[in-house]
Motif scaffolding. Structure first.
Motif, PDB file in Angstrom:
ATOM      1  N   LEU A   5     -27.321 -10.759  -3.943  1.00  0.00           N
ATOM      2  CA  LEU A   5     -26.422  -9.914  -3.166  1.00  0.00           C
ATOM      3  C   LEU A   5     -24.978 -10.347  -3.388  1.00  0.00           C
ATOM      4  CD1 LEU A   5     -28.404  -9.689   0.175  1.00  0.00           C
ATOM      5  CD2 LEU A   5     -28.272  -7.991  -1.639  1.00  0.00           C
ATOM      6  N   ASP A   6     -24.119  -9.369  -3.590  1.00  0.00           N
ATOM      7  CA  ASP A   6     -22.702  -9.648  -3.830  1.00  0.00           C
ATOM      8  C   ASP A   6     -21.917  -9.226  -2.580  1.00  0.00           C
ATOM      9  OD1 ASP A   6     -20.293 -10.285  -4.961  1.00  0.00           O
ATOM     10  OD2 ASP A   6     -20.157  -8.428  -6.137  1.00  0.00           O
ATOM     11  N   PHE A   7     -21.417 -10.207  -1.833  1.00  0.00           N
ATOM     12  CA  PHE A   7     -20.685  -9.930  -0.608  1.00  0.00           C
ATOM     13  C   PHE A   7     -19.175  -9.980  -0.809  1.00  0.00           C
ATOM     14  CE2 PHE A   7     -24.765 -11.459   1.143  1.00  0.00           C
ATOM     15  CZ  PHE A   7     -25.093 -10.322   1.860  1.00  0.00           C
ATOM     16  N   SER A   8     -18.707  -9.890  -2.021  1.00  0.00           N
ATOM     17  CA  SER A   8     -17.271  -9.886  -2.266  1.00  0.00           C
ATOM     18  C   SER A   8     -16.705  -8.516  -1.866  1.00  0.00           C
ATOM     19  CB  SER A   8     -16.973 -10.170  -3.735  1.00  0.00           C
ATOM     20  OG  SER A   8     -17.509  -9.146  -4.542  1.00  0.00           O
ATOM     21  N   PRO A   9     -15.456  -8.483  -1.437  1.00  0.00           N
ATOM     22  CA  PRO A   9     -14.880  -7.200  -1.035  1.00  0.00           C
ATOM     23  C   PRO A   9     -14.785  -6.248  -2.225  1.00  0.00           C
ATOM     24  CG  PRO A   9     -13.194  -8.908  -1.060  1.00  0.00           C
ATOM     25  CD  PRO A   9     -14.510  -9.578  -1.306  1.00  0.00           C
ATOM     26  N   PRO A  10     -14.970  -4.964  -1.977  1.00  0.00           N
ATOM     27  CA  PRO A  10     -14.897  -4.007  -3.083  1.00  0.00           C
ATOM     28  C   PRO A  10     -13.466  -3.892  -3.596  1.00  0.00           C
ATOM     29  CG  PRO A  10     -15.093  -2.855  -1.015  1.00  0.00           C
ATOM     30  CD  PRO A  10     -15.252  -4.320  -0.715  1.00  0.00           C
ATOM     31  N   GLU A  11     -13.357  -3.584  -4.849  1.00  0.00           N
ATOM     32  CA  GLU A  11     -12.032  -3.431  -5.432  1.00  0.00           C
ATOM     33  C   GLU A  11     -11.512  -2.031  -5.107  1.00  0.00           C
ATOM     34  OE1 GLU A  11     -11.787  -4.450  -9.526  1.00  0.00           O
ATOM     35  OE2 GLU A  11     -13.096  -6.180  -9.292  1.00  0.00           O
ATOM     36  N   ILE A  12     -10.406  -2.007  -4.401  1.00  0.00           N
ATOM     37  CA  ILE A  12      -9.788  -0.739  -4.000  1.00  0.00           C
ATOM     38  C   ILE A  12      -8.555  -0.544  -4.863  1.00  0.00           C
ATOM     39  CG2 ILE A  12      -8.718   0.537  -2.114  1.00  0.00           C
ATOM     40  CD1 ILE A  12     -10.380  -1.172  -0.202  1.00  0.00           C
ATOM     41  N   PRO A  13      -8.474   0.570  -5.575  1.00  0.00           N
ATOM     42  CA  PRO A  13      -7.301   0.785  -6.430  1.00  0.00           C
ATOM     43  C   PRO A  13      -6.046   1.016  -5.592  1.00  0.00           C
ATOM     44  CG  PRO A  13      -8.669   2.736  -6.403  1.00  0.00           C
ATOM     45  CD  PRO A  13      -9.415   1.674  -5.650  1.00  0.00           C
ATOM     46  N   GLU A  14      -4.910   0.673  -6.156  1.00  0.00           N
ATOM     47  CA  GLU A  14      -3.635   0.907  -5.486  1.00  0.00           C
ATOM     48  C   GLU A  14      -3.406   2.412  -5.370  1.00  0.00           C
ATOM     49  OE1 GLU A  14      -1.260  -1.213  -4.238  1.00  0.00           O
ATOM     50  OE2 GLU A  14      -2.806  -2.754  -4.499  1.00  0.00           O
ATOM     51  N   PRO A  15      -2.853   2.860  -4.226  1.00  0.00           N
ATOM     52  CA  PRO A  15      -2.604   4.303  -4.087  1.00  0.00           C
ATOM     53  C   PRO A  15      -1.535   4.771  -5.072  1.00  0.00           C
ATOM     54  CG  PRO A  15      -1.847   3.105  -2.134  1.00  0.00           C
ATOM     55  CD  PRO A  15      -2.511   2.122  -3.035  1.00  0.00           C
ATOM     56  N   THR A  16      -1.738   5.957  -5.583  1.00  0.00           N
ATOM     57  CA  THR A  16      -0.778   6.525  -6.524  1.00  0.00           C
ATOM     58  C   THR A  16       0.436   7.062  -5.770  1.00  0.00           C
ATOM     59  OG1 THR A  16      -1.777   8.711  -6.440  1.00  0.00           O
ATOM     60  CG2 THR A  16      -2.643   7.171  -8.089  1.00  0.00           C
ATOM     61  N   PHE A  17       1.446   7.458  -6.518  1.00  0.00           N
ATOM     62  CA  PHE A  17       2.665   7.993  -5.915  1.00  0.00           C
ATOM     63  C   PHE A  17       2.359   9.255  -5.103  1.00  0.00           C
ATOM     64  CE2 PHE A  17       6.313  10.915  -6.226  1.00  0.00           C
ATOM     65  CZ  PHE A  17       7.242  10.173  -5.507  1.00  0.00           C
ATOM     66  N   MET A  18       1.548  10.142  -5.628  1.00  0.00           N
ATOM     67  CA  MET A  18       1.228  11.389  -4.924  1.00  0.00           C
ATOM     68  C   MET A  18       0.409  11.119  -3.662  1.00  0.00           C
ATOM     69  SD  MET A  18       2.843  13.766  -6.284  1.00  0.00           S
ATOM     70  CE  MET A  18       2.131  15.114  -5.392  1.00  0.00           C
ATOM     71  N   GLU A  19      -0.442  10.121  -3.685  1.00  0.00           N
ATOM     72  CA  GLU A  19      -1.192   9.767  -2.478  1.00  0.00           C
ATOM     73  C   GLU A  19      -0.261   9.239  -1.402  1.00  0.00           C
ATOM     74  OE1 GLU A  19      -4.035   7.049  -4.066  1.00  0.00           O
ATOM     75  OE2 GLU A  19      -5.520   8.610  -4.454  1.00  0.00           O
ATOM     76  N   ASN A  20       0.745   8.476  -1.801  1.00  0.00           N
ATOM     77  CA  ASN A  20       1.732   7.980  -0.837  1.00  0.00           C
ATOM     78  C   ASN A  20       2.557   9.130  -0.277  1.00  0.00           C
ATOM     79  OD1 ASN A  20       1.106   5.253  -0.835  1.00  0.00           O
ATOM     80  ND2 ASN A  20       2.398   4.849  -2.620  1.00  0.00           N
ATOM     81  N   VAL A  21       2.968  10.065  -1.134  1.00  0.00           N
ATOM     82  CA  VAL A  21       3.738  11.220  -0.672  1.00  0.00           C
ATOM     83  C   VAL A  21       2.910  12.031   0.317  1.00  0.00           C
ATOM     84  CG1 VAL A  21       4.744  13.434  -1.403  1.00  0.00           C
ATOM     85  CG2 VAL A  21       5.200  11.347  -2.706  1.00  0.00           C
ATOM     86  N   LEU A  22       1.650  12.241   0.014  1.00  0.00           N
ATOM     87  CA  LEU A  22       0.771  12.992   0.901  1.00  0.00           C
ATOM     88  C   LEU A  22       0.588  12.274   2.232  1.00  0.00           C
ATOM     89  CD1 LEU A  22      -1.126  15.399   1.296  1.00  0.00           C
ATOM     90  CD2 LEU A  22      -2.938  14.017   0.288  1.00  0.00           C
ATOM     91  N   ARG A  23       0.381  10.978   2.207  1.00  0.00           N
ATOM     92  CA  ARG A  23       0.171  10.200   3.423  1.00  0.00           C
ATOM     93  C   ARG A  23       1.399  10.278   4.329  1.00  0.00           C
ATOM     94  NH1 ARG A  23      -0.635   4.604   1.945  1.00  0.00           N
ATOM     95  NH2 ARG A  23      -2.800   5.161   1.588  1.00  0.00           N
ATOM     96  N   TYR A  24       2.590  10.007   3.775  1.00  0.00           N
ATOM     97  CA  TYR A  24       3.790  10.028   4.605  1.00  0.00           C
ATOM     98  C   TYR A  24       4.175  11.448   5.012  1.00  0.00           C
ATOM     99  CZ  TYR A  24       4.190   5.099   3.571  1.00  0.00           C
ATOM    100  OH  TYR A  24       3.937   3.763   3.477  1.00  0.00           O
ATOM    101  N   GLY A  25       3.885  12.420   4.177  1.00  0.00           N
ATOM    102  CA  GLY A  25       4.135  13.806   4.548  1.00  0.00           C
ATOM    103  C   GLY A  25       3.283  14.229   5.727  1.00  0.00           C
TER     104      GLY A  25
END
Length: 74
Positions: A5-25
């Motif tokens: 069993l691998d209990f290491s945290p999953p690798e989450i990619p950094e949010p892209t520019f458009m994802e940041n724009v959408l989030r703050y919008g």
């Protein structure tokens, strides 16, 4: 089996520019909607209430007022 069993945290990619724009919008849109709802709920100033008095329905006496005739010079 516990070693498999691998209990290491999953690798989450950094949010892209458009994802940041959408989030703050979305955040700014939600804040704007809250401000609009509060503007409707909170009482208005008294100067606006005096304007609303002119919108009262007029009774039949004021609507059917006869026009004054001009005095005739003879």
């Amino acid at each position: 089996m516990a070693a498999e069993l691998d209990f290491s945290p999953p690798e989450i990619p950094e949010p892209t520019f458009m994802e940041n724009v959408l989030r703050y919008g979305l955040f700014f849109g939600a804040i704007f909607q809250l401000i609009c709802v509060l503007a409707i709920i909170l009482p208005v100033s008294k100067s606006h209430k005096t304007d609303s008095d002119s919108f009262e329905p007029k009774n039949s006496e004021t609507v059917k007022k006869p026009k004054a005739t001009a005095p005739q010079i003879s």
